[in-house]
Design a protein around this motif. Sequence first.
Motif, PDB file in Angstrom:
ATOM      1  N   THR A 107      -0.921  11.227   3.545  1.00 25.47           N
ATOM      2  CA  THR A 107      -1.488  11.811   4.761  1.00 25.47           C
ATOM      3  C   THR A 107      -1.474  13.324   4.612  1.00 25.47           C
ATOM      4  O   THR A 107      -0.413  13.933   4.438  1.00 25.47           O
ATOM      5  N   MET A 126       3.935  10.835   2.811  1.00 28.68           N
ATOM      6  CA  MET A 126       3.548   9.658   2.049  1.00 28.68           C
ATOM      7  C   MET A 126       4.190   8.439   2.701  1.00 28.68           C
ATOM      8  O   MET A 126       5.391   8.435   2.965  1.00 28.68           O
ATOM      9  N   THR A 127       3.398   7.403   2.952  1.00 32.82           N
ATOM     10  CA  THR A 127       3.870   6.197   3.620  1.00 32.82           C
ATOM     11  C   THR A 127       3.784   5.009   2.676  1.00 32.82           C
ATOM     12  O   THR A 127       2.725   4.759   2.081  1.00 32.82           O
ATOM     13  N   SER A 139       6.685  -0.228   7.287  1.00 34.78           N
ATOM     14  CA  SER A 139       6.230   1.006   6.652  1.00 34.78           C
ATOM     15  C   SER A 139       7.312   2.075   6.734  1.00 34.78           C
ATOM     16  O   SER A 139       7.992   2.206   7.752  1.00 34.78           O
ATOM     17  N   ASN A 169      -5.987  10.199   5.799  1.00 32.44           N
ATOM     18  CA  ASN A 169      -5.211   9.259   4.994  1.00 32.44           C
ATOM     19  C   ASN A 169      -6.000   8.819   3.767  1.00 32.44           C
ATOM     20  O   ASN A 169      -7.194   8.510   3.871  1.00 32.44           O
ATOM     21  N   VAL A 170      -5.289   8.775   2.636  1.00 35.43           N
ATOM     22  CA  VAL A 170      -5.891   8.295   1.401  1.00 35.43           C
ATOM     23  C   VAL A 170      -4.933   7.301   0.772  1.00 35.43           C
ATOM     24  O   VAL A 170      -3.757   7.613   0.548  1.00 35.43           O
ATOM     25  N   SER A 171      -5.421   6.091   0.489  1.00 36.58           N
ATOM     26  CA  SER A 171      -4.590   5.069  -0.144  1.00 36.58           C
ATOM     27  C   SER A 171      -4.607   5.251  -1.650  1.00 36.58           C
ATOM     28  O   SER A 171      -5.683   5.378  -2.264  1.00 36.58           O
ATOM     29  N   THR A 191       7.902   6.204   5.937  1.00 40.76           N
ATOM     30  CA  THR A 191       7.219   7.469   5.690  1.00 40.76           C
ATOM     31  C   THR A 191       8.184   8.507   5.133  1.00 40.76           C
ATOM     32  O   THR A 191       9.243   8.753   5.714  1.00 40.76           O
ATOM     33  N   ASP A 217       0.837  -1.195   0.000  1.00 37.06           N
ATOM     34  CA  ASP A 217       0.000   0.000   0.000  1.00 37.06           C
ATOM     35  C   ASP A 217       0.875   1.249   0.000  1.00 37.06           C
ATOM     36  O   ASP A 217       2.037   1.211   0.443  1.00 37.06           O
ATOM     37  N   THR A 232       0.065   5.364   1.057  1.00 37.33           N
ATOM     38  CA  THR A 232      -0.954   6.292   1.533  1.00 37.33           C
ATOM     39  C   THR A 232      -0.401   7.716   1.579  1.00 37.33           C
ATOM     40  O   THR A 232       0.771   7.937   1.881  1.00 37.33           O
ATOM     41  N   ASP A 234      -6.536   2.392  -3.348  1.00 42.06           N
ATOM     42  CA  ASP A 234      -7.934   2.194  -2.964  1.00 42.06           C
ATOM     43  C   ASP A 234      -8.832   2.438  -4.171  1.00 42.06           C
ATOM     44  O   ASP A 234      -9.000   3.571  -4.629  1.00 42.06           O
ATOM     45  N   GLN A 286      -4.377  13.100  -6.635  1.00 41.13           N
ATOM     46  CA  GLN A 286      -4.522  13.427  -5.213  1.00 41.13           C
ATOM     47  C   GLN A 286      -3.834  14.739  -4.852  1.00 41.13           C
ATOM     48  O   GLN A 286      -4.347  15.520  -4.045  1.00 41.13           O
TER      49      GLN A 286
END
Length: 488
Positions: free
Chosen positions: A241, A314-315, A323, A247-249, A325, A237, A239, A252, A288
């Motif tokens: 932030t 961004m992660t 993870s 948070n938005v993947s 970041t 994933d 994401t 997704d 985004q």
Amino acid sequence: MASLVLTITLSLLLLAPPTFAFNCSKPPIYVDIHKRAVHDSSEFQYGSFIGVGTPAQNHSLWPSLTQNHTSFAASAYCRNSSLKGCEDGTGGFFVKSDSTSFQENDNFKSLDNSRFTGSSSFGQDTLRLYTHYFETDGASQTLVENSTIEIAEKGSIAPGIVGMGLSSTLLQSLVSKDIIAGRTYSLYIGQGFDRAGGAVNGSNTFGGFDAGRFTEPVHAYKMKESNTSPFTVRVKDITITSPDGRNVSLLDKSVFQNTDAGPFDAQLTTDQYPLSLPFSVTENFKRQLNARPDPENRFGDDSLQLPAPFAGSMTIVLDDGFSVTLPGEVLSNASNISPVQNRARNDSRPFYLSTAFLTQVYLMADFDSYTFFLAPAVQKNNIVMPTTFCPKSIPRPYVWPKQSAWVRNGLIGAVIGGVFGGIGIGIVGFCFWAAWVRRRAERREEDEERARKRAKMEQFEVEEGVGTTEFEGPPKRGARRGWRFWRR
């Protein structure tokens, strides 16, 4: 009974990791990465502090996880190169004729696919690995004689490279000469170069790792030898932030409809700075953050540009849960250039977690077990702790001793200060009391002596003045003596 013990012992030896074949008492070689003066150039350049030749020609070489040869720019490289800003980006220049230890090798076959669109040659010379912990201190050196080196004659890319690929000739030379414990290596690339725009320096550790440069958890991965970069991971994933914490993947499908984004394999590389992500993920990143290709392409790597500074992050999440970041200062630099590369739909190149990713990660590689490890990097590390990385073992960071709340909050210092301060006050008070007692005893003795004298004189006066009615009055006020504390 003896046979049973022997059987159990042999079984344990067969099951135990075969680290006994390695000389793990060998200390590692620490080589720092930062800007310095290099041979035949007036520009300070960022890279690994490595020299070559006799006498030494010192260079700043960029670590590569895909190339196997340590390479240098020939003195005429920039006259035959299309590399942008060539004079400032070669890591120095190597003059073969100035080295008495250089030997040309026209029959050597390269272990790499050609990195140079032009040409290069090979030879053997003495490599000088400099251990230099602090910029203000002198450096010590480790000599690696008769090492294979590549000399870039012309081309289009930066030639000053420390080759740390799967078949690294430098690492093999260090092992064959019994200088390090095994084919192990660790890297923190740092952020002190112009593209990253930071101030944190990096390091290489041959045959070891810097125990103070990373923290738990340490994640292990198997190398994929068939890939260009054997350091390959699976991304689960990514994401974004926002500054308000939302948070938005980017994977997704309920947020980014009509996208085929999903988990993907990505190779770790230092051969480029921006991340190279799947087309749909790149398009989702653009939507985004309203990112667009940099019209000036000022870094020559097709990095996307944001319309304004972005204070979020961004992660990147790997399939094992690790993870990483990228903070706001990495996601959007002073010119709003992002660390994400534009990608065409039909681009068939591998996906890369590149130098931008490695600015936040500590990488440790064991080429004997074909395993590598990733861990969170300690960005600002004031203590260097080179530690031997024995093959087929798991590197562990240095764990600082636990401190009590008194020590953490500085209360123990206050207590110690109060104790010593109290002792000091007590000593001063005792001195005052002793002086007062001494003076009081002296006064008592003086008063008694005066009383004895007065009684004696009065006795004489009474005997001489019998029958008279006149008496001497009391002493005048000015005749009285005052008590002085520091008289003695």
